[in-house]
Motif scaffolding. Structure first.
Motif, PDB file in Angstrom:
ATOM      1  N   PHE A  24      39.902  39.103  35.964  1.00  0.00           N
ATOM      2  CA  PHE A  24      39.622  37.886  36.715  1.00  0.00           C
ATOM      3  C   PHE A  24      38.116  37.676  36.882  1.00  0.00           C
ATOM      4  O   PHE A  24      37.566  36.638  36.526  1.00  0.00           O
ATOM      5  CB  PHE A  24      40.308  37.996  38.078  1.00  0.00           C
ATOM      6  N   THR A  31      41.348  37.690  27.967  1.00  0.00           N
ATOM      7  CA  THR A  31      42.681  37.173  28.309  1.00  0.00           C
ATOM      8  C   THR A  31      43.756  37.873  27.487  1.00  0.00           C
ATOM      9  O   THR A  31      44.788  38.293  28.021  1.00  0.00           O
ATOM     10  CB  THR A  31      42.771  35.665  28.035  1.00  0.00           C
ATOM     11  N   VAL A  32      43.517  37.993  26.181  1.00  0.00           N
ATOM     12  CA  VAL A  32      44.523  38.595  25.308  1.00  0.00           C
ATOM     13  C   VAL A  32      44.783  40.044  25.726  1.00  0.00           C
ATOM     14  O   VAL A  32      45.937  40.454  25.915  1.00  0.00           O
ATOM     15  CB  VAL A  32      44.086  38.528  23.829  1.00  0.00           C
ATOM     16  N   VAL A  63      46.679  40.086  29.089  1.00  0.00           N
ATOM     17  CA  VAL A  63      48.087  39.661  29.019  1.00  0.00           C
ATOM     18  C   VAL A  63      48.926  40.673  28.238  1.00  0.00           C
ATOM     19  O   VAL A  63      49.984  41.111  28.703  1.00  0.00           O
ATOM     20  CB  VAL A  63      48.198  38.261  28.376  1.00  0.00           C
ATOM     21  N   ARG A  86      49.183  43.929  30.179  1.00  0.00           N
ATOM     22  CA  ARG A  86      50.019  43.809  31.368  1.00  0.00           C
ATOM     23  C   ARG A  86      51.491  43.762  30.983  1.00  0.00           C
ATOM     24  O   ARG A  86      52.328  44.420  31.583  1.00  0.00           O
ATOM     25  CB  ARG A  86      49.642  42.540  32.120  1.00  0.00           C
ATOM     26  N   TYR A  87      51.800  42.972  29.927  1.00  0.00           N
ATOM     27  CA  TYR A  87      53.202  42.720  29.643  1.00  0.00           C
ATOM     28  C   TYR A  87      53.864  43.830  28.836  1.00  0.00           C
ATOM     29  O   TYR A  87      55.003  44.187  29.088  1.00  0.00           O
ATOM     30  CB  TYR A  87      53.373  41.359  28.957  1.00  0.00           C
ATOM     31  N   LEU A 113      35.721  35.726  26.295  1.00  0.00           N
ATOM     32  CA  LEU A 113      36.712  35.116  27.192  1.00  0.00           C
ATOM     33  C   LEU A 113      38.108  35.192  26.582  1.00  0.00           C
ATOM     34  O   LEU A 113      39.086  35.550  27.249  1.00  0.00           O
ATOM     35  CB  LEU A 113      36.355  33.650  27.453  1.00  0.00           C
ATOM     36  N   THR A 114      38.181  34.851  25.269  1.00  0.00           N
ATOM     37  CA  THR A 114      39.473  34.910  24.582  1.00  0.00           C
ATOM     38  C   THR A 114      40.001  36.337  24.587  1.00  0.00           C
ATOM     39  O   THR A 114      41.161  36.588  24.931  1.00  0.00           O
ATOM     40  CB  THR A 114      39.309  34.434  23.122  1.00  0.00           C
ATOM     41  N   THR A 149      36.103  37.236  33.603  1.00  0.00           N
ATOM     42  CA  THR A 149      36.256  35.861  33.138  1.00  0.00           C
ATOM     43  C   THR A 149      35.336  34.928  33.907  1.00  0.00           C
ATOM     44  O   THR A 149      34.628  34.107  33.323  1.00  0.00           O
ATOM     45  CB  THR A 149      37.727  35.412  33.308  1.00  0.00           C
ATOM     46  N   GLN A 150      35.339  35.078  35.235  1.00  0.00           N
ATOM     47  CA  GLN A 150      34.485  34.223  36.062  1.00  0.00           C
ATOM     48  C   GLN A 150      33.022  34.297  35.622  1.00  0.00           C
ATOM     49  O   GLN A 150      32.363  33.289  35.432  1.00  0.00           O
ATOM     50  CB  GLN A 150      34.541  34.691  37.515  1.00  0.00           C
ATOM     51  N   LEU A 166      32.492  33.040  24.243  1.00  0.00           N
ATOM     52  CA  LEU A 166      33.806  32.438  23.978  1.00  0.00           C
ATOM     53  C   LEU A 166      34.775  33.478  23.419  1.00  0.00           C
ATOM     54  O   LEU A 166      35.925  33.564  23.843  1.00  0.00           O
ATOM     55  CB  LEU A 166      33.665  31.280  22.986  1.00  0.00           C
ATOM     56  N   LEU A 167      34.272  34.274  22.461  1.00  0.00           N
ATOM     57  CA  LEU A 167      35.117  35.339  21.913  1.00  0.00           C
ATOM     58  C   LEU A 167      35.494  36.320  23.014  1.00  0.00           C
ATOM     59  O   LEU A 167      36.634  36.772  23.109  1.00  0.00           O
ATOM     60  CB  LEU A 167      34.394  36.077  20.791  1.00  0.00           C
TER      61      LEU A 167
END
Lengths: 170, 438
Positions: free
Chosen positions: A60, A42-43, A46, A49-50, A38-39, A63-64, A35-36
């Motif tokens: 991607f 994503t962080v 994102v 990337r940004y 996966l979180t 995560t899968q 869970l950590l």
């Protein structure tokens, strides 16, 4: 968490007071890390990337794979705790002997389904292994994830059967 | 179509015999598929469905939103929400009950689970309502009903799953849920005003306001910030709705730490609980997928759509029929399984119906409108007798209140929900205006 009738809450004892055992620490620790993970993925993806224009490559598929591992790592815990959703609406009103028989049948059916799923995941793992299937971006092999899923589905099937001796239907 | 109906009958039989819903769906689906296509095809279908559902990137929102909700639950922000809502609405008769509804709506919007909301809020709101002499029925009813609001207000796992089934745009579904969700909040507050006017003994005339500590203020700000972060992030193009779950979970970690008083053990248990709920939900998703593979192969959705369009019924009559089916099913089935079982059957119908309303002529919009209707009906099922789950959750937390009392307390909210449902069906614009404006 289940739709229960009169016997409501038989299985919904607040986990916060329950003691943790080896399975909770082992698989649960594994789940917590996933869970950590996966979180975190994503962080990092994102934010990277940004703000830094460098997305995490393969976010991607990482995560899968973590999701798949998480689900099957948690399955034995859910199964052992009897947390799969059941409907207790009619069942609570049946005569006691019939209730006992259907409870055993329901448990056997659950274990069978989990067993078949384990067997089919095993076949999936063998096939993926033979094909040497890998993910697109990072070329991670897929077979180990399927092996892991098959193994834990089998553990879940065994734990479902164990519930027959645990007196889950009070 | 006959095969499908027999399968549904057997499925319901197994479910009533207390076979877990997930396994019952997988069993009937696999056997039915095997009878139509042979065992070899069925075996390989099971393996690939189980593995590919596990690998589904878009479903990664499920564990992460659940984790976000569990972290918020242990962080104690719920108390702040309640205290703030109390400040806002405490003056009028029934003000604490209205505050409970508002706080429940706010908490469940970011927590995502109506069950967790009902359980958490009962600990926060129940003691003060009792202290001021509220009737148990109104007090418990407002918490049980308020907890249902969150599955429509974004972010919502149910809407995401609807979007995956029907291939609708999840961002648009989220936007569509806002006005109907807020409408639900207003209708519930109205229900309390009407109920206390008819029966003034339900609530005291007015009550003092609860103290509002700094920690409470931090909690309210944190929840608002989280909601804004997710909405601005999605619609500002910073991240996708799928990624919003990961960002939300990370933000919930920060909130839990910032609120203070959360131990490492609590965080571990929150993770453990999230993992177990995730496995439970995925078992249902995999079972439903196997079942709907069979139903689709047996041709039920197309057959039904063909049959209904052949009857040339008034489309609103068809929607009414579907809503009635949902209300009946909702009395016996758990909400996620209900949606997974029925939406694949019903949504192709939407392409066949001509409502004569311009905005619904676009099938994409019709599907979004239908999503709102399905979710509102699901909310109703959560508080409908005999098995309304939220009512049972409250019952298990408050040992000294009877089920009958809670169901009685829920009645005004149930009526408000039916009115809201009728309004949303009659005025599709309410659900679609924001979608169009974006």
């Amino acid at each position: 968490m289940q739709t229960t009738g009169e016997e409501g809450g038989a299985n919904s004892t607040p986990q916060s007071s329950a003691r943790l055992d080896v399975l909770d620490w082992g698989l649960g620790g594994c789940c917590a890390l996933l869970l950590l993970g996966l979180t975190g993925v994503t962080v990092v993806d994102v934010v990277g990337r940004y703000w830094f224009d460098t997305p995490l490559s393969g976010a991607f598929e990482i995560t899968q794979m973590m999701l798949c591992a998480l689900i099957f790592a948690a399955l034995p815990l859910t199964t052992r705790a009897g947390e799969h959703i059941e409907v207790d609406l009619l069942h609570g009103h049946l005569p006691r002997p019939i209730r006992a028989v259907t409870a055993v049948l329901a448990t056997l059916l659950s274990a069978t389904v989990l067993g078949v799923v384990a067997w089919r995941l095993l076949a999936q793992a063998l096939r993926l292994g033979e094909d040497g299937a890998v993910t697109n971006a990072l070329s991670l092999p897929l077979a180990p994830v399927a092996w892991f899923a098959a193994l834990l589905a089998a553990v879940s099937a065994a734990l479902a059967l164990l519930r027959l001796t645990g007196g889950q239907d009070r | 179509m006959t095969e499908s109906l027999i399968a549904f009958a057997i499925l319901l039989g197994l479910i009533f015999a207390k076979v877990p819903i997930a396994f019952a769906m997988a069993l009937v689906g696999a056997v039915g598929f095997a009878l139509l296509r042979g065992w070899g095809a069925s075996w390989s279908m099971i393996g690939s469905v189980a593995f590919e559902t596990g690998l589904s990137y878009s479903l990664s929102v499920v564990p992460l939103f659940i984790l976000m909700g569990n972290l918020l639950t242990i962080s104690g922000v719920s108390h702040g929400l309640y205290a703030a809502a109390n400040r806002l609405l405490g003056g009028s008769r029934g003000g604490l009950a209205m505050a409970s509804v508002l706080a429940c709506g706010g908490f469940s919007a970011v927590c995502g689970s109506s069950l967790a909301t009902a359980a958490t809020m009962s600990k926060v709101a129940m003691p003060s309502m009792r202290r001021y002499g509220y009737a148990d029925s109104l007090a418990t009813g407002s918490i049980a009903a308020g907890g249902t609001l969150g599955i429509l207000i974004p972010p919502s796992v149910v809407l995401i799953i609807y979007g995956l089934i029907t291939e609708s745009d999840i961002g648009k579904l989220f936007i569509a849920g806002i006005i109907p969700g807020v409408l639900g909040l207003l209708f519930y507050i109205g229900a309390i005003a009407v109920a206390t006017r008819i029966k003034p003994e339900l609530a005291p005339k007015s009550e003092g306001t609860e103290p509002f500590s700094r920690r409470d203020r931090l909690g309210v700000l944190a929840v608002l910030a989280l909601f804004l972060l997710i909405m601005v992030g999605i619609y500002g193009g910073f991240f996708t709705p799928t990624e919003a779950a990961g960002i939300g979970a990370a933000a919930a970690f920060v909130i839990a730490l910032a609120m203070g008083g959360v131990s490492a053990g609590q965080i571990f248990r929150a993770c453990l609980e999230s993992a177990r709920t995730t496995a439970m939900i995925f078992a249902i998703i995999i079972g439903a997928e196997i079942f709907s593979n069979f139903i689709n192969f047996a041709g039920l959705p197309d057959g039904l759509a063909y049959w209904i369009s052949g009857l040339e019924l008034n489309p609103y009559l068809v929607i009414l029929g579907i809503v009635l089916i949902y209300i009946v099913l909702g009395c016996v089935l758990e909400s996620l399984s209900m949606i997974l079982l029925t939406v694949p059957v019903f949504y192709p119908l939407l392409y066949e119906l001509d409502f004569g309303v311009e905005i619904l002529a676009d099938p994409e919009y019709a599907l979004i409108w239908f999503a709102v209707i399905v979710v509102v009906v699901t909310e109703i099922s959560l508080i409908s007798p005999p098995v309304g789950l939220n009512v049972f959750v409250l019952r298990s937390v408050l040992h000294d209140v009877s089920l009958g009392t809670i169901f009685k307390g829920v009645t005004p909210f149930w009526i408000a929900d039916i009115l809201r449902l009728a309004l949303l069906i009659a005025v599709p614009w309410l659900s679609l205006w924001l979608v169009e404006a974006m």
